[in-house]
Scaffold this motif. Structure first.
Motif, PDB file in Angstrom:
ATOM      1  N   VAL A   5      -5.691  -7.654  -3.138  1.00  0.00           N
ATOM      2  CA  VAL A   5      -4.963  -7.311  -4.356  1.00  0.00           C
ATOM      3  C   VAL A   5      -4.293  -5.965  -4.126  1.00  0.00           C
ATOM      4  O   VAL A   5      -4.947  -5.006  -3.694  1.00  0.00           O
ATOM      5  CB  VAL A   5      -5.903  -7.221  -5.574  1.00  0.00           C
ATOM      6  CG1 VAL A   5      -5.133  -6.856  -6.826  1.00  0.00           C
ATOM      7  CG2 VAL A   5      -6.673  -8.529  -5.777  1.00  0.00           C
ATOM      8  N   VAL A   6      -2.996  -5.890  -4.391  1.00  0.00           N
ATOM      9  CA  VAL A   6      -2.272  -4.616  -4.328  1.00  0.00           C
ATOM     10  C   VAL A   6      -1.900  -4.234  -5.762  1.00  0.00           C
ATOM     11  O   VAL A   6      -1.337  -5.051  -6.507  1.00  0.00           O
ATOM     12  CB  VAL A   6      -1.012  -4.733  -3.443  1.00  0.00           C
ATOM     13  CG1 VAL A   6      -0.276  -3.396  -3.402  1.00  0.00           C
ATOM     14  CG2 VAL A   6      -1.373  -5.191  -2.028  1.00  0.00           C
ATOM     15  N   LEU A  37      -1.578   0.789  -4.352  1.00  0.00           N
ATOM     16  CA  LEU A  37      -0.171   0.875  -3.914  1.00  0.00           C
ATOM     17  C   LEU A  37       0.253   2.321  -3.669  1.00  0.00           C
ATOM     18  O   LEU A  37       1.077   2.599  -2.792  1.00  0.00           O
ATOM     19  CB  LEU A  37       0.734   0.231  -4.974  1.00  0.00           C
ATOM     20  CG  LEU A  37       2.228   0.199  -4.658  1.00  0.00           C
ATOM     21  CD1 LEU A  37       2.530  -0.745  -3.484  1.00  0.00           C
ATOM     22  CD2 LEU A  37       3.043  -0.223  -5.893  1.00  0.00           C
ATOM     23  N   ARG A  38      -0.319   3.248  -4.456  1.00  0.00           N
ATOM     24  CA  ARG A  38       0.095   4.660  -4.316  1.00  0.00           C
ATOM     25  C   ARG A  38      -0.293   5.257  -2.959  1.00  0.00           C
ATOM     26  O   ARG A  38       0.272   6.268  -2.547  1.00  0.00           O
ATOM     27  CB  ARG A  38      -0.482   5.518  -5.443  1.00  0.00           C
ATOM     28  CG  ARG A  38       0.200   5.260  -6.768  1.00  0.00           C
ATOM     29  CD  ARG A  38      -0.105   6.367  -7.770  1.00  0.00           C
ATOM     30  NE  ARG A  38       0.147   5.896  -9.113  1.00  0.00           N
ATOM     31  CZ  ARG A  38       1.343   5.899  -9.702  1.00  0.00           C
ATOM     32  NH1 ARG A  38       2.405   6.359  -9.058  1.00  0.00           N
ATOM     33  NH2 ARG A  38       1.487   5.442 -10.921  1.00  0.00           N
ATOM     34  N   GLY A  67       6.492  -2.739   0.659  1.00  0.00           N
ATOM     35  CA  GLY A  67       6.669  -3.219   2.033  1.00  0.00           C
ATOM     36  C   GLY A  67       5.556  -2.736   2.937  1.00  0.00           C
ATOM     37  O   GLY A  67       4.959  -3.513   3.696  1.00  0.00           O
ATOM     38  N   GLU A  68       5.232  -1.441   2.810  1.00  0.00           N
ATOM     39  CA  GLU A  68       4.182  -0.888   3.664  1.00  0.00           C
ATOM     40  C   GLU A  68       2.813  -1.503   3.336  1.00  0.00           C
ATOM     41  O   GLU A  68       2.047  -1.878   4.235  1.00  0.00           O
ATOM     42  CB  GLU A  68       4.137   0.637   3.491  1.00  0.00           C
ATOM     43  CG  GLU A  68       3.310   1.322   4.542  1.00  0.00           C
ATOM     44  CD  GLU A  68       3.278   2.832   4.339  1.00  0.00           C
ATOM     45  OE1 GLU A  68       4.334   3.495   4.486  1.00  0.00           O
ATOM     46  OE2 GLU A  68       2.181   3.355   4.028  1.00  0.00           O
ATOM     47  N   LEU A  74      -0.765  -8.263   5.665  1.00  0.00           N
ATOM     48  CA  LEU A  74      -0.380  -9.414   6.504  1.00  0.00           C
ATOM     49  C   LEU A  74      -0.806  -9.209   7.949  1.00  0.00           C
ATOM     50  O   LEU A  74      -1.219 -10.162   8.626  1.00  0.00           O
ATOM     51  CB  LEU A  74       1.133  -9.666   6.436  1.00  0.00           C
ATOM     52  CG  LEU A  74       1.711 -10.053   5.073  1.00  0.00           C
ATOM     53  CD1 LEU A  74       3.173 -10.473   5.215  1.00  0.00           C
ATOM     54  CD2 LEU A  74       0.905 -11.165   4.412  1.00  0.00           C
ATOM     55  N   ALA A  75      -0.736  -7.968   8.414  1.00  0.00           N
ATOM     56  CA  ALA A  75      -1.100  -7.687   9.811  1.00  0.00           C
ATOM     57  C   ALA A  75      -2.580  -7.975  10.057  1.00  0.00           C
ATOM     58  O   ALA A  75      -2.978  -8.309  11.168  1.00  0.00           O
ATOM     59  CB  ALA A  75      -0.782  -6.226  10.151  1.00  0.00           C
ATOM     60  N   GLU A  76      -3.401  -7.858   8.999  1.00  0.00           N
ATOM     61  CA  GLU A  76      -4.838  -8.081   9.146  1.00  0.00           C
ATOM     62  C   GLU A  76      -5.245  -9.520   8.933  1.00  0.00           C
ATOM     63  O   GLU A  76      -6.408  -9.878   9.115  1.00  0.00           O
ATOM     64  CB  GLU A  76      -5.597  -7.235   8.118  1.00  0.00           C
ATOM     65  CG  GLU A  76      -5.726  -5.801   8.540  1.00  0.00           C
ATOM     66  CD  GLU A  76      -6.846  -5.094   7.780  1.00  0.00           C
ATOM     67  OE1 GLU A  76      -7.682  -5.784   7.147  1.00  0.00           O
ATOM     68  OE2 GLU A  76      -6.867  -3.865   7.819  1.00  0.00           O
ATOM     69  N   SER A  77      -4.293 -10.377   8.508  1.00  0.00           N
ATOM     70  CA  SER A  77      -4.654 -11.745   8.127  1.00  0.00           C
ATOM     71  C   SER A  77      -4.794 -12.635   9.344  1.00  0.00           C
ATOM     72  O   SER A  77      -3.980 -12.593  10.259  1.00  0.00           O
ATOM     73  CB  SER A  77      -3.613 -12.333   7.189  1.00  0.00           C
ATOM     74  OG  SER A  77      -4.030 -13.617   6.771  1.00  0.00           O
ATOM     75  N   GLU A  78      -5.839 -13.475   9.304  1.00  0.00           N
ATOM     76  CA  GLU A  78      -6.017 -14.456  10.376  1.00  0.00           C
ATOM     77  C   GLU A  78      -5.380 -15.775   9.989  1.00  0.00           C
ATOM     78  O   GLU A  78      -5.204 -16.667  10.815  1.00  0.00           O
ATOM     79  CB  GLU A  78      -7.509 -14.656  10.653  1.00  0.00           C
ATOM     80  CG  GLU A  78      -8.102 -13.450  11.374  1.00  0.00           C
ATOM     81  CD  GLU A  78      -9.606 -13.331  11.203  1.00  0.00           C
ATOM     82  OE1 GLU A  78     -10.268 -14.352  10.959  1.00  0.00           O
ATOM     83  OE2 GLU A  78     -10.105 -12.193  11.305  1.00  0.00           O
TER      84      GLU A  78
END
Ligand code: 6GU
Length: 242
Positions: A5-6, A37-38, A67-68, A74-78
């Motif tokens: 959750v962001v 998000l902050r 975006g960040e 996403l980079a951590e998702s398998e």
């Protein structure tokens, strides 16, 4: 199931520690990660919003922090996660959608505030993967947090093992497209309101028939649009005449 959750209000999600979902987290059935998000806004005031392009009232969430934050998730998702943006402009969340989403290995919720998120955030992640805008009903909340909690609860309780007795899932409102029948427990009489005698009869067929009838009657009264034409008792001829 992994859930990210962001949000700019991580504190809302403390509620997920309570009750059934808290236990499911402890038992490793759902793995929830809440991101502020902050943490992805790098100016002194940790700004996440700005004035709308083209003018008008309210503020719009800036694309760069989103975006960040989402790139990090996403980079951590398998898996290939599904990104859900809660939005009153989205498709309406239903029990059918909850069942569908309960099959996903990884869901990401992007909670917008203010007048919304810069459209390019949706466009960017829709181009790179799967994105859905989802509303929880026809009314306006201040942001996506409360909607996300509602969706996470509806989805997570359908993950195998989260609800102790899976039979309790099948007779609920909406599982068969009808509202649930009324329930009673002891005592048989309370303040001169009686438990319907059929429920004390021991006749299981009669009880099942009574519950079915109550479900249909309640649905007809409160939510007639959920019933098929046949269940509403409308004739084809009457429809043809309309
Ligand atoms: Cl998902 N977000 C907001 N802000 N308001 C809503 C909603 C979502 N669903 C219904 N109203």
């Amino acid at each position: 199931m992994r859930l990210d959750v962001v949000t700019i209000f991580p504190g809302y999600f403390d509620a997920l520690e309570l009750s059934l979902l808290g236990k499911a987290k402890q038992r490793g059935l759902i793995d929830v990660h809440v991101h502020d998000l902050r943490d992805h806004a790098h100016d002194k005031h940790r700004t996440v919003d700005d004035t709308p392009a083209g003018g008008g009232a309210g503020m719009v969430m800036k694309p760069e922090p989103w975006g960040e934050a989402l790139d990090g998730v996403l980079a951590e998702s398998e898996a290939e996660p599904l990104i859900i943006f809660p939005s009153p402009a989205g498709e309406v969340f239903t029990q059918r959608m909850a069942r569908e989403l309960a099959e996903e290995p990884h869901l990401v919720f992007g909670c917008g505030r203010y007048e919304g998120i810069d459209q390019r955030v949706f466009d960017e992640y829709a181009a790179r993967g799967r994105v859905r805008l989802v509303s929880i009903g026809d009314y306006i909340l201040n942001g996506g947090e409360v909607a996300t909690i509602a969706m996470v609860e509806a989805i997570a309780r359908l993950v195998p093992g989260v609800v102790g007795n899976p039979e309790s899932l099948v007779e609920e409102s909406h599982e068969d497209g009808l509202l649930e029948y009324p329930s009673y427990t002891k005592p048989a009489s309370w303040r001169s309101h009686d438990v319907p005698p059929v429920l004390l009869s021991g006749n299981h067929a009669a009880i099942a028939a009574w519950r079915e009838e109550q479900s249909i009657e309640r649905t007809r009264r409160v939510r007639p649009e959920l019933l098929s034409r046949e269940q509403r008792g409308e004739s084809r001829a009457r429809h043809a005449a309309e």
